[in-house]
Design a protein around this motif. Structure first.
Motif, mmCIF file in Angstrom:
data_model
loop_
_atom_site.group_PDB
_atom_site.id
_atom_site.type_symbol
_atom_site.label_atom_id
_atom_site.label_comp_id
_atom_site.label_asym_id
_atom_site.label_seq_id
_atom_site.Cartn_x
_atom_site.Cartn_y
_atom_site.Cartn_z
ATOM 1 N N SER A 302 89.994 -54.550 -91.819
ATOM 2 C CA SER A 302 89.669 -53.453 -90.897
ATOM 3 C C SER A 302 90.870 -52.534 -90.708
ATOM 4 C CB SER A 302 89.143 -53.986 -89.563
ATOM 5 O OG SER A 302 90.106 -54.784 -88.958
ATOM 6 N N SER A 305 90.774 -50.287 -93.671
ATOM 7 C CA SER A 305 89.433 -49.851 -94.081
ATOM 8 C C SER A 305 89.442 -48.382 -94.483
ATOM 9 C CB SER A 305 88.424 -50.106 -92.971
ATOM 10 O OG SER A 305 88.802 -49.389 -91.816
ATOM 11 N N LEU A 311 84.062 -50.012 -97.990
ATOM 12 C CA LEU A 311 83.630 -50.641 -96.745
ATOM 13 C C LEU A 311 83.024 -49.605 -95.804
ATOM 14 C CD1 LEU A 311 86.576 -53.086 -96.046
ATOM 15 C CD2 LEU A 311 84.336 -53.605 -97.000
ATOM 16 N N ASP A 320 80.551 -53.829 -93.491
ATOM 17 C CA ASP A 320 81.747 -53.471 -92.734
ATOM 18 C C ASP A 320 82.813 -54.547 -92.941
ATOM 19 O OD1 ASP A 320 81.412 -55.554 -90.830
ATOM 20 O OD2 ASP A 320 79.926 -54.349 -89.785
ATOM 21 N N PRO A 321 84.048 -54.316 -92.475
ATOM 22 C CA PRO A 321 85.128 -55.265 -92.756
ATOM 23 C C PRO A 321 84.805 -56.702 -92.336
ATOM 24 C CG PRO A 321 86.031 -53.267 -91.869
ATOM 25 C CD PRO A 321 84.544 -53.114 -91.803
#
Lengths: 389, 295
Positions: A302, A305, A311, A320-321
């Motif tokens: 994240s 990201s 992502l 998503d992460p």
């Protein structure tokens, strides 16, 4: 060659420790927080590795004992008063250091209460039975709201000695021009804990109890025949691993500064299992490596990201992460068990051997003997159980 | 009185569904000595496939497709596990946890916040039987469960595969020496296990539950007390354990207001409390094979 190995095994930890001591002077808050979380997770993972890797007792209850540690600390050290959502919190307002010790002890007692089951039920049955603790734990965390703060959770008091906050900002402190805030202090507290925890685990494993646990894992009857009190050892391994989890819980609570029940669910238990499997079952080094991998991956994904354009933003339907990290460690668990049951530790060992073989082969004169093939036993004992024998 | 009867009826129908899930665990365990922690995500996979296919093909065709897809999924897991070095059963069980993490993560992402309908023919219709109101979908579920479980018990008893599976589960090495093909026993066990998970997943997502949501894979976890109560390697135990868990859940939830001191939602925890109580008394469940050790 053994001289060289000896030198490496002595120098490497020292270098690592010096580097770890220097980190807070150079890295920012994000990395420090990540480091604290990794170190806390490493302690929990070492405890679980003792139980699953060495004693051969599968447990999915680790999240429960982390929760016991975290919440017991908050309750012992916390002040009574209003919590979120109209809940009145209770607390004993004990000195935080004492509260931390009591929290670890409470986790041990919780493990002891489960020991009639943990001592008699073996392997996979225990893995299934330990699920009960996770679900029971969640139920208690949500319902014992005067202790836990219920759904909203509860704030975490700072760890302090005689008014000096070990994990907070008070009093202010600047060392070598670097302001020492809460993250820096937490880093050192966690570092001390992780060093003590891993040295202690190595001692336990290299000594009598460790050998007894390995024997029990391989053949319970044989262990009983040579005089190992099997039920008591199983229960003790369970209690010890709970206490490790309790300490991890206290440290994690310090990092989060607020504990919420949702965090301590089955997913967390599975993450700890992932750590020890990916790192290499039954190895202290493996537990630490696995903890770094599983804890670090979501944060790193994240954090970066922006650079990783494949992502998606959190909350959208893409990967998503957090989702990506879960997929990666799920695949990693399967891959490790299928391809290299010794985990990262065995992989490292294999790499080292390969490098040394090359160096020996390239060197003049002595052609050297080819390295021993690395065994593929599912549970490599080298790292801790036979190290000092 | 009506309330008690109603709760018992709901408990029985729920219990039969748990028995189906528990049977899936037990068959795979008996055939391969692997506790398949991915059973929950297989259940969700089956229900998800049905929910996605039903709008275009109708419920029945979708159900068949869902079962086929889930069986393919479980065969894939069997194939993966057969590639593992060594046959440490704990390591294999942990590998299934890895599979479960991957599959559950992907399904959860796909389902998102939605609640998917199975588009089943029963809908929210109910029947009144002697003053007790029961959802039609649950009656269908019970009928399917009784027929399936009955057929399975006959399969174990009377077919060659059933005998082979029982032999393999009693002593794999001896069975193998006697010419029983363990690979085939394992393959069929995984196929049946997958099909049972898919079937249970579909019925678990019909009325009175709202539909399939992203938490579906935890449903199978609720069957774990059932297999521990009955004993991991006992097919009869799976049925008894399943019904016990269904009843316990239904009664504790139904009398939740009287049991308020135990906290909200105690019904979900009750099976685990029962399970721990039984384990203290009999460490391998009520009907599980007790291990005797001779020296």
């Amino acid at each position: 060659m053994s001289d060289r190995t000896n030198l490496v095994s002595r120098v490497l930890p020292a270098v690592g420790l010096i580097l770890a001591l220097m980190v807070p002077f150079y890295l920012s808050g994000f990395w420090l927080l990540l480091g604290v979380m990794v170190m806390a997770a490493a302690i929990g993972a070492i405890g679980l590795s003792l139980l699953v890797g060495t004693a051969g007792q599968l447990s999915l209850a680790h999240a429960f004992f982390l929760a016991v540690g975290a919440y017991a600390y908050c309750w012992f050290a916390g002040a009574p008063g209003p919590g979120g959502g109209g809940i009145t919190l209770t607390g004993l307002e004990l000195p935080p250091l004492l509260a931390a010790v009591l929290a670890v002890a409470t986790a041990g007692v919780a493990g002891l209460l489960f020991s009639p089951v943990a001592g008699r039920v073996r392997g996979l049955y225990l893995g299934l039975a330990s699920l009960a603790l996770v679900f029971l734990g969640q139920h208690l965390l949500f319902n014992l709201s005067s202790v836990t703060g219920g759904f909203n959770g509860r704030g975490v008091p700072e760890l302090s000695v005689l008014g000096f906050e070990l994990t907070g900002r008070d009093p202010e402190l600047t060392l070598l021009g670097v302001p020492f805030g809460d993250r820096e202090r937490q880093w050192y507290v966690a570092l001390v804990c992780v060093v003590v925890a891993s040295v202690f685990a190595r001692r336990v494993l290299a000594g009598r109890p460790g050998r007894a646990l390995v024997l029990m894992r391989e053949n319970e009857t044989a262990a009983g025949v040579v005089g190992v009190p099997v039920s008591r050892y199983k229960a003790s391994a369970f209690v010890l691993s709970s206490m490790y989890a309790g300490l991890a819980g206290v440290l994690l609570a310090q990092a989060f500064q607020r504990v919420v029940p949702e965090y301590f669910g089955l997913v967390l238990s599975v993450e700890y299992l992932a750590m020890i499997v990916i790192g290499g079952l039954g190895s202290v080094t493996g537990a630490v490596l696995g903890a770094a991998f599983v804890t670090g991956l979501p944060s790193l994904l994240s954090h970066y990201s922006g650079l990783l354009t494949f992502l998606a933003e959190p909350g959208t339907s893409g990967v998503d992460p957090a989702v990506a990290a879960r997929l990666v460690f799920g695949v990693a668990i399967v891959a490790v068990i299928l391809l290299e049951p010794g985990g990262l530790v065995a992989l490292g060992r294999r790499l080292r051997l390969a490098v040394r073989y090359r160096a020996d082969a390239a060197g003049p004169g002595d052609p050297g003997s080819p390295p021993d093939p690395v065994g593929h036993s599912a549970l490599p004992p080298q790292d801790m159980t036979t190290a000092s024998s | 009185m009506t309330r008690l009867l109603e709760l018992l009826a709901v408990g029985l129908s729920l219990g039969m569904l748990y028995a189906l899930i528990a049977m899936g665990f037990v068959i795979i365990y008996k055939g391969t000595r692997v506790v398949n922690f991915a059973q929950g995500s297989l259940l969700a996979l089956g229900a998800y496939a049905v929910a996605r296919i039903a709008p275009s093909a109708g419920f029945w065709a979708a159900s068949v497709a869902g079962i086929v897809i889930t069986v393919a999924g479980s065969l894939l897991i069997r194939f993966l596990l057969s590639r593992a070095r060594g046959h440490d059963h704990m390591a294999l069980a942990i590998a299934t946890i890895g599979v479960d993490v991957v599959l559950t993560t992907e399904l959860t992402r796909r389902i998102g916040p939605d609640v998917l309908s199975m588009l089943d023919p029963w809908g929210a219709a109910t029947v009144r039987l002697g003053g007790v109101t029961v959802p039609q979908a649950r009656i269908a579920a019970m009928a399917v469960a009784v027929v399936t479980l009955g057929l399975l018990l006959m399969l174990f008893r009377y077919t060659g595969w059933g005998v082979a599976m029982r032999a393999a589960s009693a002593d794999a090495e001896a069975a193998s020496l006697m010419g029983i093909r363990l690979g085939r026993v394992a393959t069929v066990s995984w196929m049946i296990g997958g099909a049972l998970a898919a079937g249970a997943g579909v019925f678990m997502s019909t009325f009175p539950s709202a539909g399939l949501d992203s938490h579906a894979s935890t449903i199978a976890l609720a069957a774990i007390p059932a297999i521990i109560l009955g004993g991991l390697d006992s097919t009869h135990g799976a049925i008894v354990g399943g019904i016990t868990v269904g009843m316990a859940k239904s009664l504790t939830a139904g009398y939740g207001s009287e049991l308020g001191f135990l906290g909200a939602g105690f019904g979900d925890v009750m099976p685990y409390v029962l399970m721990v109580a039984v384990l203290m008394w009999r460490p391998s469940g009520l009907f599980g094979t007790r291990e005797f050790i001779r020296v």
